[in-house]
Design a protein around this motif. Structure first.
Motif, PDB file in Angstrom:
ATOM      1  N   VAL A  23       0.841  -1.200   0.000  1.00 23.29           N
ATOM      2  CA  VAL A  23       0.000   0.000   0.000  1.00 23.29           C
ATOM      3  C   VAL A  23       0.877   1.251   0.000  1.00 23.29           C
ATOM      4  O   VAL A  23       0.643   2.204  -0.749  1.00 23.29           O
ATOM      5  CB  VAL A  23      -0.967  -0.006   1.211  1.00 23.29           C
ATOM      6  CG1 VAL A  23      -1.673   1.329   1.357  1.00 23.29           C
ATOM      7  CG2 VAL A  23      -1.961  -1.150   1.095  1.00 23.29           C
ATOM      8  N   LEU A  24       1.923   1.238   0.804  1.00 18.87           N
ATOM      9  CA  LEU A  24       2.854   2.360   0.861  1.00 18.87           C
ATOM     10  C   LEU A  24       3.533   2.573  -0.491  1.00 18.87           C
ATOM     11  O   LEU A  24       3.668   3.706  -0.965  1.00 18.87           O
ATOM     12  CB  LEU A  24       3.893   2.116   1.959  1.00 18.87           C
ATOM     13  CG  LEU A  24       4.841   3.250   2.259  1.00 18.87           C
ATOM     14  CD1 LEU A  24       4.078   4.479   2.727  1.00 18.87           C
ATOM     15  CD2 LEU A  24       5.847   2.825   3.312  1.00 18.87           C
ATOM     16  N   LEU A  25       3.940   1.502  -1.139  1.00 15.18           N
ATOM     17  CA  LEU A  25       4.562   1.595  -2.462  1.00 15.18           C
ATOM     18  C   LEU A  25       3.580   2.152  -3.488  1.00 15.18           C
ATOM     19  O   LEU A  25       3.942   3.013  -4.308  1.00 15.18           O
ATOM     20  CB  LEU A  25       5.066   0.215  -2.895  1.00 15.18           C
ATOM     21  CG  LEU A  25       5.761   0.155  -4.245  1.00 15.18           C
ATOM     22  CD1 LEU A  25       7.031   0.989  -4.219  1.00 15.18           C
ATOM     23  CD2 LEU A  25       6.065  -1.278  -4.617  1.00 15.18           C
ATOM     24  N   LEU A  26       2.335   1.738  -3.436  1.00 13.73           N
ATOM     25  CA  LEU A  26       1.316   2.236  -4.354  1.00 13.73           C
ATOM     26  C   LEU A  26       1.074   3.732  -4.140  1.00 13.73           C
ATOM     27  O   LEU A  26       0.998   4.507  -5.094  1.00 13.73           O
ATOM     28  CB  LEU A  26       0.014   1.457  -4.181  1.00 13.73           C
ATOM     29  CG  LEU A  26      -1.161   1.896  -5.054  1.00 13.73           C
ATOM     30  CD1 LEU A  26      -0.838   1.663  -6.518  1.00 13.73           C
ATOM     31  CD2 LEU A  26      -2.420   1.165  -4.656  1.00 13.73           C
ATOM     32  N   VAL A  27       0.984   4.166  -2.893  1.00 10.08           N
ATOM     33  CA  VAL A  27       0.779   5.589  -2.587  1.00 10.08           C
ATOM     34  C   VAL A  27       1.957   6.414  -3.097  1.00 10.08           C
ATOM     35  O   VAL A  27       1.790   7.470  -3.702  1.00 10.08           O
ATOM     36  CB  VAL A  27       0.545   5.795  -1.073  1.00 10.08           C
ATOM     37  CG1 VAL A  27       0.637   7.258  -0.697  1.00 10.08           C
ATOM     38  CG2 VAL A  27      -0.805   5.211  -0.671  1.00 10.08           C
ATOM     39  N   ALA A  28       3.188   5.936  -2.879  1.00  8.94           N
ATOM     40  CA  ALA A  28       4.377   6.653  -3.346  1.00  8.94           C
ATOM     41  C   ALA A  28       4.383   6.760  -4.871  1.00  8.94           C
ATOM     42  O   ALA A  28       4.712   7.818  -5.431  1.00  8.94           O
ATOM     43  CB  ALA A  28       5.639   5.954  -2.850  1.00  8.94           C
ATOM     44  N   ALA A  29       4.005   5.700  -5.559  1.00 12.14           N
ATOM     45  CA  ALA A  29       3.956   5.732  -7.022  1.00 12.14           C
ATOM     46  C   ALA A  29       2.906   6.719  -7.516  1.00 12.14           C
ATOM     47  O   ALA A  29       3.150   7.484  -8.463  1.00 12.14           O
ATOM     48  CB  ALA A  29       3.672   4.332  -7.565  1.00 12.14           C
ATOM     49  N   LEU A  30       1.751   6.757  -6.878  1.00  9.26           N
ATOM     50  CA  LEU A  30       0.705   7.703  -7.268  1.00  9.26           C
ATOM     51  C   LEU A  30       1.140   9.147  -7.027  1.00  9.26           C
ATOM     52  O   LEU A  30       0.879  10.026  -7.859  1.00  9.26           O
ATOM     53  CB  LEU A  30      -0.597   7.399  -6.518  1.00  9.26           C
ATOM     54  CG  LEU A  30      -1.323   6.122  -6.947  1.00  9.26           C
ATOM     55  CD1 LEU A  30      -2.511   5.872  -6.029  1.00  9.26           C
ATOM     56  CD2 LEU A  30      -1.768   6.211  -8.391  1.00  9.26           C
ATOM     57  N   LEU A  31       1.818   9.393  -5.920  1.00  8.24           N
ATOM     58  CA  LEU A  31       2.315  10.742  -5.650  1.00  8.24           C
ATOM     59  C   LEU A  31       3.364  11.161  -6.686  1.00  8.24           C
ATOM     60  O   LEU A  31       3.375  12.303  -7.137  1.00  8.24           O
ATOM     61  CB  LEU A  31       2.899  10.827  -4.238  1.00  8.24           C
ATOM     62  CG  LEU A  31       1.888  10.831  -3.095  1.00  8.24           C
ATOM     63  CD1 LEU A  31       2.599  10.768  -1.747  1.00  8.24           C
ATOM     64  CD2 LEU A  31       1.000  12.055  -3.164  1.00  8.24           C
ATOM     65  N   ALA A  32       4.232  10.238  -7.067  1.00  8.83           N
ATOM     66  CA  ALA A  32       5.243  10.550  -8.083  1.00  8.83           C
ATOM     67  C   ALA A  32       4.585  10.862  -9.428  1.00  8.83           C
ATOM     68  O   ALA A  32       4.984  11.803 -10.122  1.00  8.83           O
ATOM     69  CB  ALA A  32       6.224   9.385  -8.219  1.00  8.83           C
ATOM     70  N   ALA A  34       1.531  12.050  -9.871  1.00 10.62           N
ATOM     71  CA  ALA A  34       0.841  13.338  -9.733  1.00 10.62           C
ATOM     72  C   ALA A  34       1.844  14.485  -9.822  1.00 10.62           C
ATOM     73  O   ALA A  34       1.586  15.498 -10.484  1.00 10.62           O
ATOM     74  CB  ALA A  34       0.077  13.395  -8.415  1.00 10.62           C
ATOM     75  N   ALA A  35       2.994  14.355  -9.172  1.00  7.77           N
ATOM     76  CA  ALA A  35       4.018  15.402  -9.230  1.00  7.77           C
ATOM     77  C   ALA A  35       4.514  15.586 -10.656  1.00  7.77           C
ATOM     78  O   ALA A  35       4.737  16.710 -11.123  1.00  7.77           O
ATOM     79  CB  ALA A  35       5.175  15.056  -8.302  1.00  7.77           C
ATOM     80  N   GLY A  36       4.686  14.502 -11.382  1.00  3.39           N
ATOM     81  CA  GLY A  36       5.110  14.590 -12.780  1.00  3.39           C
ATOM     82  C   GLY A  36       4.078  15.294 -13.638  1.00  3.39           C
ATOM     83  O   GLY A  36       4.423  16.114 -14.501  1.00  3.39           O
ATOM     84  N   ALA A  37       2.810  15.016 -13.404  1.00  2.76           N
ATOM     85  CA  ALA A  37       1.750  15.662 -14.171  1.00  2.76           C
ATOM     86  C   ALA A  37       1.702  17.161 -13.883  1.00  2.76           C
ATOM     87  O   ALA A  37       1.573  17.978 -14.801  1.00  2.76           O
ATOM     88  CB  ALA A  37       0.399  15.022 -13.852  1.00  2.76           C
ATOM     89  N   VAL A  38       1.827  17.545 -12.617  1.00  3.10           N
ATOM     90  CA  VAL A  38       1.827  18.964 -12.255  1.00  3.10           C
ATOM     91  C   VAL A  38       3.016  19.669 -12.885  1.00  3.10           C
ATOM     92  O   VAL A  38       2.903  20.771 -13.426  1.00  3.10           O
ATOM     93  CB  VAL A  38       1.824  19.134 -10.715  1.00  3.10           C
ATOM     94  CG1 VAL A  38       2.127  20.559 -10.313  1.00  3.10           C
ATOM     95  CG2 VAL A  38       0.479  18.700 -10.146  1.00  3.10           C
ATOM     96  N   SER A  39       4.180  19.038 -12.858  1.00  4.57           N
ATOM     97  CA  SER A  39       5.381  19.629 -13.467  1.00  4.57           C
ATOM     98  C   SER A  39       5.189  19.834 -14.959  1.00  4.57           C
ATOM     99  O   SER A  39       5.593  20.857 -15.513  1.00  4.57           O
ATOM    100  CB  SER A  39       6.599  18.745 -13.221  1.00  4.57           C
ATOM    101  OG  SER A  39       6.907  18.703 -11.867  1.00  4.57           O
ATOM    102  N   ALA A  40       4.583  18.882 -15.623  1.00  4.00           N
ATOM    103  CA  ALA A  40       4.355  18.999 -17.061  1.00  4.00           C
ATOM    104  C   ALA A  40       3.406  20.153 -17.381  1.00  4.00           C
ATOM    105  O   ALA A  40       3.640  20.918 -18.318  1.00  4.00           O
ATOM    106  CB  ALA A  40       3.797  17.685 -17.610  1.00  4.00           C
ATOM    107  N   VAL A  41       2.350  20.290 -16.600  1.00  6.66           N
ATOM    108  CA  VAL A  41       1.396  21.386 -16.815  1.00  6.66           C
ATOM    109  C   VAL A  41       2.071  22.736 -16.585  1.00  6.66           C
ATOM    110  O   VAL A  41       1.922  23.671 -17.373  1.00  6.66           O
ATOM    111  CB  VAL A  41       0.157  21.223 -15.903  1.00  6.66           C
ATOM    112  CG1 VAL A  41      -0.696  22.476 -15.893  1.00  6.66           C
ATOM    113  CG2 VAL A  41      -0.665  20.022 -16.347  1.00  6.66           C
ATOM    114  N   LEU A  42       2.843  22.859 -15.502  1.00 10.36           N
ATOM    115  CA  LEU A  42       3.537  24.118 -15.222  1.00 10.36           C
ATOM    116  C   LEU A  42       4.558  24.444 -16.301  1.00 10.36           C
ATOM    117  O   LEU A  42       4.680  25.602 -16.719  1.00 10.36           O
ATOM    118  CB  LEU A  42       4.215  24.057 -13.854  1.00 10.36           C
ATOM    119  CG  LEU A  42       3.283  24.095 -12.649  1.00 10.36           C
ATOM    120  CD1 LEU A  42       4.078  23.919 -11.364  1.00 10.36           C
ATOM    121  CD2 LEU A  42       2.485  25.379 -12.612  1.00 10.36           C
ATOM    122  N   ALA A  43       5.291  23.464 -16.776  1.00  9.95           N
ATOM    123  CA  ALA A  43       6.277  23.700 -17.829  1.00  9.95           C
ATOM    124  C   ALA A  43       5.589  24.185 -19.100  1.00  9.95           C
ATOM    125  O   ALA A  43       6.085  25.092 -19.787  1.00  9.95           O
ATOM    126  CB  ALA A  43       7.072  22.429 -18.110  1.00  9.95           C
TER     127      ALA A  43
END
Length: 145
Positions: A23-32, A34-43
Motif C-alpha cells: 500500500v505504501l509503495l502504491l501511494v508513493a507511485a501515485l504521488l510521483a 501526480a508530481a510529474g503531471a503537475v510539473s508537465a502542466v507548469l512547464a
C-alpha cells in the motif's frame, strides 16, 4: 523420549502476509505520477507565457522635482533592470517584452527636495498596479505585474 512431529500434529501456523508495504509503495507511485503531471502542466504554461509578446506601460505623475525610477522586467528570458533620473513629471514609458514572467517591479523614489509621486504599471493583459508616496526620500512601489 524425543519429540518428533507426527502426522497427527497440525503444521505450524503461517504468518499472514503484510499488505502495508505494498500500500505504501502504491501511494508513493501515485504521488510521483501526480508530481510529474503537475510539473508537465507548469512547464507548458511557462513555455506559453514565455513566447508571448507583452506591452508594459510605466507612468509617473506628481509634483516632485527630483525623482529616480528603477524598473525591472524580463527581456529574452533574463531579468533586465533600468534606472532613470527625472527632474520634471509627468513621465511615461513603454516597452515590449518576450519571455515575461510575473514579478516585475517599478520603484519611484523621491529625492531630498520632497514632493508627491504616483506610479502606475499596466500590462496589456489587463494587469494594473498603482502606488503613491509623498515627502523627502519617499518611495512608491508598483510590483507583482
Amino acid at each position: 523420549m524425543s519429540e518428533q512431529a507426527t502426522d497427527d500434529e497440525p503444521p505450524p501456523p503461517r504468518r499472514p502476509r503484510r499488505i502495508w508495504p505494498w500500500v505504501l509503495l502504491l501511494v508513493a507511485a501515485l504521488l510521483a505520477l501526480a508530481a510529474g503531471a503537475v510539473s508537465a502542466v507548469l512547464a507548458h504554461e511557462v513555455s506559453q507565457q514565455g513566447s508571448r509578446t507583452l506591452r508594459i506601460r510605466y507612468e509617473v505623475t506628481g509634483t516632485a522635482k527630483d525623482v529616480t525610477l528603477t524598473y525591472s522586467t524580463w527581456q529574452e528570458e533574463a531579468l533586465s533592470t533600468g534606472r532613470l533620473t527625472l527632474r520634471t513629471l509627468p513621465w511615461a514609458g513603454e516597452l515590449e517584452t518576450k519571455g515575461f514572467m510575473n514579478g516585475g517591479s517599478f520603484v519611484v523614489s523621491v529625492g531630498r527636495s520632497g514632493g508627491e509621486v504616483a506610479c502606475s504599471v499596466t500590462v496589456d493583459d489587463g494587469t494594473r498596479r498603482t502606488d503613491r508616496a509623498s515627502g523627502a526620500f519617499a518611495t512608491a512601489t508598483c510590483s507583482g505585474f
